[in-house]
Design a protein around this motif. Structure first.
Motif, PDB file in Angstrom:
ATOM      1  N   THR A 134       0.768  -1.096   0.021  1.00 50.86           N
ATOM      2  CA  THR A 134       0.051   0.411  -0.270  1.00 50.86           C
ATOM      3  C   THR A 134       1.182   1.260   0.009  1.00 50.86           C
ATOM      4  O   THR A 134       0.941   2.127  -0.594  1.00 50.86           O
ATOM      5  N   THR A 135       2.034   1.485   1.009  1.00 42.06           N
ATOM      6  CA  THR A 135       2.581   2.107   0.491  1.00 42.06           C
ATOM      7  C   THR A 135       4.018   2.559  -0.629  1.00 42.06           C
ATOM      8  O   THR A 135       3.139   4.026  -1.350  1.00 42.06           O
ATOM      9  N   ASP A 152      12.396   8.149   0.818  1.00 47.00           N
ATOM     10  CA  ASP A 152      10.620   8.661   0.296  1.00 47.00           C
ATOM     11  C   ASP A 152       9.844   7.975   0.508  1.00 47.00           C
ATOM     12  O   ASP A 152       8.488   7.939   1.454  1.00 47.00           O
ATOM     13  N   TYR A 153       9.911   6.524   0.362  1.00 44.84           N
ATOM     14  CA  TYR A 153       8.382   5.409   0.826  1.00 44.84           C
ATOM     15  C   TYR A 153       9.091   5.384   2.506  1.00 44.84           C
ATOM     16  O   TYR A 153       7.688   5.076   2.557  1.00 44.84           O
ATOM     17  N   GLU A 206       4.693   7.668   7.847  1.00 46.36           N
ATOM     18  CA  GLU A 206       3.753   8.933   8.403  1.00 46.36           C
ATOM     19  C   GLU A 206       2.259   8.251   7.940  1.00 46.36           C
ATOM     20  O   GLU A 206       1.437   8.729   8.313  1.00 46.36           O
ATOM     21  N   GLU A 207       2.055   7.270   6.618  1.00 43.55           N
ATOM     22  CA  GLU A 207       0.324   7.376   6.414  1.00 43.55           C
ATOM     23  C   GLU A 207       0.272   5.836   6.732  1.00 43.55           C
ATOM     24  O   GLU A 207      -0.889   5.102   7.265  1.00 43.55           O
ATOM     25  N   LYS A 208       1.120   4.964   7.132  1.00 41.86           N
ATOM     26  CA  LYS A 208       0.285   3.381   7.213  1.00 41.86           C
ATOM     27  C   LYS A 208       1.405   3.210   7.753  1.00 41.86           C
ATOM     28  O   LYS A 208       1.207   1.522   8.342  1.00 41.86           O
ATOM     29  N   SER A 209       1.823   3.698   9.036  1.00 38.93           N
ATOM     30  CA  SER A 209       2.055   2.804   9.976  1.00 38.93           C
ATOM     31  C   SER A 209       1.261   2.529  10.891  1.00 38.93           C
ATOM     32  O   SER A 209       1.168   1.011  11.924  1.00 38.93           O
TER      33      SER A 209
END
Ligand code: G
Ligand code: G
Ligand code: MN
Length: 504
Positions: A33-34, A218-219, A225-228
């Motif tokens: 998803t990342t 970046d990944y 940030e978004e998927k943790s």
């Protein structure tokens, strides 16, 4: 007991497997998803950036197109028109005309007059990035060109007017405006196009692309940030699975805990039905279970410790009382010559405990249950009995009150023949490992026949343990085995279930 070690090991392995699968699934989903989300987001930013730049260029481009029809061959006539556009369109820096030899012959910036800016090297493009030290030293420019009848019109636009848009869409390292040969990045650097920015979006109006790259960093940043949350969720699932497995399989048997459990009646009897050769209910084996709020603890996790501490004595005696208590109300429904098998530790035959065992069995005998069944004392072959004389004395007392003696796990110990020779046994329980050999084609399979043969010669009855298939059941009955026990008929279950299933 051996089955339990295997079972326990299997439990640990399967718990580890489940946890590993959860971690792997979590990581895969996290990475997937990342990567897809960041790529999608980058693509849409590239598109937005391209639109912004297209719009910013449009005014200048319009000016170029409008001028085209109004220009004459006289520079002095053209100058006011060109100056007009430069004043009108704020982004425009200069308006110029080149002749066939690429010399600037008319320009709103007098410094350019007579120069060859080398724009011809970008023959097939109307959109150029150049570094011109004459117009704005040190700063790159954007050039829009148009060719008409042997002349080239071009306007220059400050690069900063264009690349400043890149900051708006910037979320990752760098965006760059890309032409065939050059990149103009968001810091105003003009660098050779070496393919370093592989993600691109092509403008459908001008000959440039908007480009970027996504680095590992970046990944990682985006993922964290978004998927943790996703990752944390799976890690928590794996941890709770491991904790649950640990709680179920850890060695729970400190003497202190077992004493408390004994007091709280946490050791309860499970029973497994035993069938005769015709498949009719003939008896059962009592198997101890430790019931905890989070599940059941397998006997081999606490029985060895219970034996060591001596707690097995009160635990077994309490178990026998429980069995009687639960069967008493329906004892008259038990089939005739029903037997109840009890696993008795060798320790119970020690001089210091034998009295207690005899008393306990006597008490059982006097219950309603005891009167409607026959006690089968199971002694496992794997425990060492040292004092046969003493043990036989106890056994005689038990047999005198109608109990029978069975050798449990027959064929797995080191003193199989010693037991047969020295103890007055009534029954042999063939260990599951022998039953497993039936119809496997193994040479050792005939050991089953040998044990059956031996028991018939000794005139003792035989119970086969661990019967798991119809084939095994048929094989054993055909050879004269009296009783069968195993998952093929039923797994061990609480007494209530047993009563509901077999006695109602
Ligand atoms: O059915 P189960 O998996 O629980 O039996 C595992 C082993 O645990 C049995 O083979 C037996 O040796 C032991 N066991 C089960 N219940 C008792 C019990 O009440 N007393 C003793 N001494 N051993 C038991
Ligand atoms: O006391 P003993 O070791 O005989 O106890 C029998 C053991 O075998 C118990 O742990 C019981 O749960 C288990 N058992 C009984 N029937 C089967 C069976 O068909 N298959 C397997 N794998 N285990 C069984
Ligand atoms: Mn047994």
């Amino acid at each position: 007991m051996r089955y339990y070690h295997k079972l326990l090991r299997n439990n640990k392995i399967s718990a580890t497997c489940v946890s590993s699968v959860l971690i792997i699934m979590g990581c895969t989903l996290f990475i997937y998803t990342t990567v897809t989300d960041l790529r999608e987001m980058t693509e849409s930013r590239l598109k937005i950036g391209t639109e912004l730049i297209n719009n910013a260029l449009k005014e200048s481009h319009e000016a170029l197109k409008q001028a085209e029809s109004r220009l004459t061959s006289s520079c002095s006539e053209n100058m006011p028109i060109m100056n007009g556009f430069v004043n009108l369109v704020p982004a425009l820096q200069s308006f110029n005309i080149e002749n066939n030899d690429n010399i600037v012959i008319c320009s709103t910036n007098s410094k350019l007059l007579g120069l060859n800016l080398n724009l011809s090297s970008f023959k097939d493009s109307d959109f150029l990035l150049i570094k011109s030290d004459i117009i704005t030293p040190g700063h790159p420019l954007v050039v829009l060109k148009r060719h008409i009848e042997g002349k080239t019109l071009f306007v220059t636009i400050a690069g900063s007017n264009i690349y400043s848009f890149l900051d708006v869409i910037k979320n990752i390292e760098t965006f760059a405006i890309e032409t065939k040969d050059l990149y103009l990045d968001n810091l105003g650097n003009l660098i050779p196009n070496d393919g370093r920015y592989p993600f691109t979006y092509t403008s459908d109006v001008y000959q440039f692309k908007l480009s970027t790259r996504i680095t590992l960093q970046d990944y990682i940043n985006y993922g964290l940030e978004e998927k943790s949350l996703l990752l944390i969720l799976f890690i928590l699932l794996a941890i709770s699975n491991s904790i649950l497995a640990y709680l179920k399989t850890r060695n729970p048997s400190s003497t202190h805990k077992m004493k408390k459990a004994l007091k709280n009646n946490e050791f309860i009897p499970y029973v497994q039905p035993i069938m005769n050769a015709e498949g009719k209910l003939a008896g059962l084996e009592v198997l101890m279970r430790w019931i905890k709020p989070y599940g059941m603890i397998a006997p081999d996790l606490f029985i060895p410790a219970a034996e060591k501490s001596g707690l097995i004595i009160p635990m077994t005696e309490q178990l026998i009382e429980n069995v009687a208590e639960q069967f008493n109300p329906i004892a008259n429904k038990l089939p005739t010559s029903f037997h109840i098998g009890l696993n008795i530790s060798a320790k119970h035959f020690d001089v210091s405990h034998q009295e207690s065992l005899i008393k306990c069995c006597e008490k059982f005998k006097n219950t309603s249950t005891g009167q409607h069944c026959e006690l089968l004392i199971e002694i496992t072959e794997r425990e060492l009995i040292t004092d046969y004389k003493q043990t036989n004395h106890t056994i005689s007392s038990l047999q005198a009150m109608g109990a029978k003696l069975a050798i449990d796990d027959f064929g797995t110990g080191h003193s199989t023949l010693d037991y047969i020779k020295n103890l007055s046994i009534d029954t042999i329980k063939i260990d599951k490992s022998y039953v497993d050999l039936i119809e496997t084609g193994a040479i050792t399979a005939q050991l089953v026949d040998n044990i059956i043969d031996l028991s018939q010669r000794l005139n003792v009855s035989v119970i086969a343990e661990g019967v798991e298939s119809a084939l095994q059941a048929q094989y054993l009955s055909e050879r004269g085995v009296d009783y069968l026990q195993g998952y093929y008929f039923s797994k061990p279950m609480p007494i209530d279930d047993f009563i509901n299933q077999y006695l109602k």
